[in-house]
Design an enzyme around this catalytic site. Structure first.
Site, short mmCIF file in Angstrom:
data_model
loop_
_atom_site.label_atom_id
_atom_site.label_comp_id
_atom_site.label_asym_id
_atom_site.label_seq_id
_atom_site.Cartn_x
_atom_site.Cartn_y
_atom_site.Cartn_z
N SER A 1 -10.17 -2.20 1.10
CA SER A 1 -10.98 -1.23 0.35
C SER A 1 -11.49 -1.87 -0.93
O SER A 1 -10.74 -2.55 -1.64
CB SER A 1 -10.14 0.01 0.03
OG SER A 1 -10.91 0.99 -0.61
N GLY A 2 -12.76 -1.62 -1.24
CA GLY A 2 -13.40 -2.26 -2.39
C GLY A 2 -12.77 -1.93 -3.73
O GLY A 2 -12.61 -2.81 -4.58
N HIS A 3 -12.37 -0.68 -3.92
CA HIS A 3 -11.94 -0.29 -5.25
C HIS A 3 -10.53 -0.74 -5.59
O HIS A 3 -10.05 -0.51 -6.70
CB HIS A 3 -12.07 1.23 -5.44
CG HIS A 3 -11.05 2.04 -4.72
ND1 HIS A 3 -10.02 2.69 -5.38
CD2 HIS A 3 -10.91 2.36 -3.42
CE1 HIS A 3 -9.29 3.35 -4.51
NE2 HIS A 3 -9.81 3.17 -3.31
N THR B 1 -26.59 4.83 7.88
CA THR B 1 -27.31 3.98 6.93
C THR B 1 -26.34 3.29 5.99
O THR B 1 -25.43 3.92 5.44
CB THR B 1 -28.31 4.83 6.11
OG1 THR B 1 -29.21 5.48 7.00
CG2 THR B 1 -29.08 3.96 5.13
N ASN C 1 2.15 0.16 -0.95
CA ASN C 1 1.41 0.58 -2.13
C ASN C 1 2.29 1.08 -3.26
O ASN C 1 1.89 1.06 -4.43
CB ASN C 1 0.41 1.67 -1.76
CG ASN C 1 1.03 2.80 -0.97
OD1 ASN C 1 1.57 2.59 0.10
ND2 ASN C 1 0.96 4.01 -1.51
N CYS D 1 5.10 14.40 -7.10
CA CYS D 1 5.31 15.62 -7.90
C CYS D 1 3.97 16.19 -8.31
O CYS D 1 3.33 15.69 -9.23
CB CYS D 1 6.15 15.31 -9.13
SG CYS D 1 7.79 14.70 -8.76
N GLN E 1 -3.70 -3.07 -0.16
CA GLN E 1 -3.04 -3.48 -1.41
C GLN E 1 -2.91 -4.99 -1.53
O GLN E 1 -2.80 -5.51 -2.64
CB GLN E 1 -1.66 -2.82 -1.52
CG GLN E 1 -1.69 -1.33 -1.72
CD GLN E 1 -2.34 -0.92 -3.05
OE1 GLN E 1 -2.47 -1.70 -3.97
NE2 GLN E 1 -2.73 0.34 -3.14
N GLY F 1 -10.81 2.33 2.89
CA GLY F 1 -9.60 2.06 3.64
C GLY F 1 -9.23 3.13 4.64
O GLY F 1 -8.79 2.83 5.76
N THR F 2 -9.41 4.40 4.28
CA THR F 2 -9.04 5.49 5.19
C THR F 2 -9.87 5.46 6.46
O THR F 2 -9.35 5.59 7.57
CB THR F 2 -9.18 6.85 4.48
OG1 THR F 2 -8.25 6.92 3.41
CG2 THR F 2 -8.91 8.00 5.44
#
Length: 400
Positions: free
Chosen positions: A198-200, A236, A150, A324, A178, A71-72
């Site tokens: 994003s995959g995860h 690659t 998120n 925090c 998200q 995602g980033t």
């Protein structure tokens, strides 16, 4: 000790089916997809198959799907790539509650001389549409607004925003990391120009993502080198990751109804139970328009980090809405933008469920949370020496 995992907006468990799909591409089909020989060529066919799996989830063309490292990278490529391509329109519009992958790069570009407008949100985390309309002009080159937040799960009106951006000739990018896989998204009906995922976040592997680029959208590549990904992203290909992401998208399309029904019901039961059994608790976000798996609850007068430490001792994993870390008590920029009161902003916990979450796990959390909150409230009162509402939350040291 059994782990109750309710931190799925941070990352998700890799689906068993995804792992099985990926394994052969680590040791059996290990060729380079760009090679001329058949051994490599068959790998390229599998990448194209995965591209089609992602496209079916988003209802777009496979040729509009470009694989990235996550995602980033997708966010950075979209934002930087459009700004470089539209050099005559340097105004960027975003929101005050974006993920750091968007927020940080926009502020970096602002320091480089680009004009930036960060649109406010209201107390429920909804975008201030009046301010957005006022900010949007014929000089606005890029609008980048997340599809869903998120931290709170609040869903933004992307179809409405897209129409407005198009009317001004601008480009719309949405960070949908998200949202994708949790609620339907039809890119044929919504004129989004660029979209990140994003995959995860949808039971796929880490280290792989997608940037959707609508056909005809001009964007300057940010990673130069070879001709991979139609020369939009050199390097690659991460074949096992791409194969896994494709399978994860296929499963997400199959299970999206479960996300909107069973997972949403579990979320609501967890939320209702916590509000009923833990005094001085409040929900942060838009309860009418939010992700089916997410609830963000503030437990007033206590510190979120302390709550998480005690939750961890009984095996419950969640996240704090407060940033925090290392003793810092600086609260989340999302909750600050929403104007969450001081007595609540530090004690926010995000519970994010998945299709693997069970009724028994929710029962366990509902049993363990009230005594945790009661214990911390008693300590907070003691530290205040009087009315806990007039004092900052007490710092609780972890048990080592």
């Amino acid at each position: 000790m059994k782990i109750i995992y309710l931190d799925n907006n941070a990352t998700t468990r890799l689906a068993d089916e995804v792992l099985q799909e990926m394994l052969p591409y680590y040791h059996e089909y290990y060729g380079n997809a760009s090679s001329m020989h058949t051994f490599g060529g068959q790998i390229h066919k599998k990448i194209d198959w995965a591209r089609g799996q992602v496209a079916r989830l988003l209802n777009c063309e496979p040729e509009e799907i470009y694989f990235t490292s996550g995602g980033t990278e997708s966010d950075n490529t979209a934002i930087r790539g459009v700004i470089e391509a539209k050099s005559e329109r340097q105004h960027i519009i975003t929101s005050r509650v974006e993920h750091p992958a968007v927020r940080t790069v926009c502020r970096h570009l602002q320091k480089k001389g680009h004009r930036l407008t960060e649109v406010n949100v209201d107390a429920s985390g909804r975008l201030d549409m009046g301010q957005f309309v006022e900010a949007l002009t014929d000089q606005s080159g890029l609008v980048t607004i997340m599809a869903a937040n998120n931290e709170t799960g609040t869903i933004f009106p992307i179809p409405q925003i897209a129409g407005m951006v198009k009317s001004r000739g601008g480009i719309l990018h949405t960070d949908a990391v998200q949202l994708v896989g949790k609620t339907p998204l039809n890119l044929q009906d919504t004129p989004i120009d660029l979209l990140s995922l994003s995959g995860h976040k949808l039971h796929g592997p880490k280290g792989v993502g997608v940037l959707f680029i609508r056909r005809g959208t001009s964007i300057v590549p940010q990673q130069l080198g070879g001709h991979q990904e139609l020369s939009k992203r050199a390097g690659t290909e991460n074949v096992p990751g791409i194969v896994g992401l494709g399978k994860a998208c296929e499963l997400a399309l199959k299970n999206i109804q479960e996300e909107e029904t069973r997972v949403s019901r579990l979320r609501d039961r967890l939320e209702k139970g916590l509000l009923e059994t833990c005094p001085d608790a409040r929900v942060n976000g838009d309860i009418e328009h939010r992700l089916p798996n997410t609830t963000n609850i503030s437990f007033e007068y206590i510190e979120g980090e302390a709550i998480l430490l005690l939750m961890n001792e009984v095996g419950i994993c969640a996240s704090s809405g407060s940033a925090c870390t290392s003793g810092s008590l600086e609260p989340s920029h999302v909750l600050r933008a929403m104007g969450v009161p001081f007595t609540a902003v530090h004690g926010s916990i995000r519970y994010s469920l998945s299709r693997y979450t069970t009724d028994q796990e929710v029962d366990f959390v509902l049993k363990e949370m009230p005594p945790i909150i009661k214990r911390l409230r008693s300590i907070s009162m003691f530290c205040a020496g009087k009315d806990a509402t007039t004092a900052a939350p007490c710092e609780i040291k972890p048990t080592l």
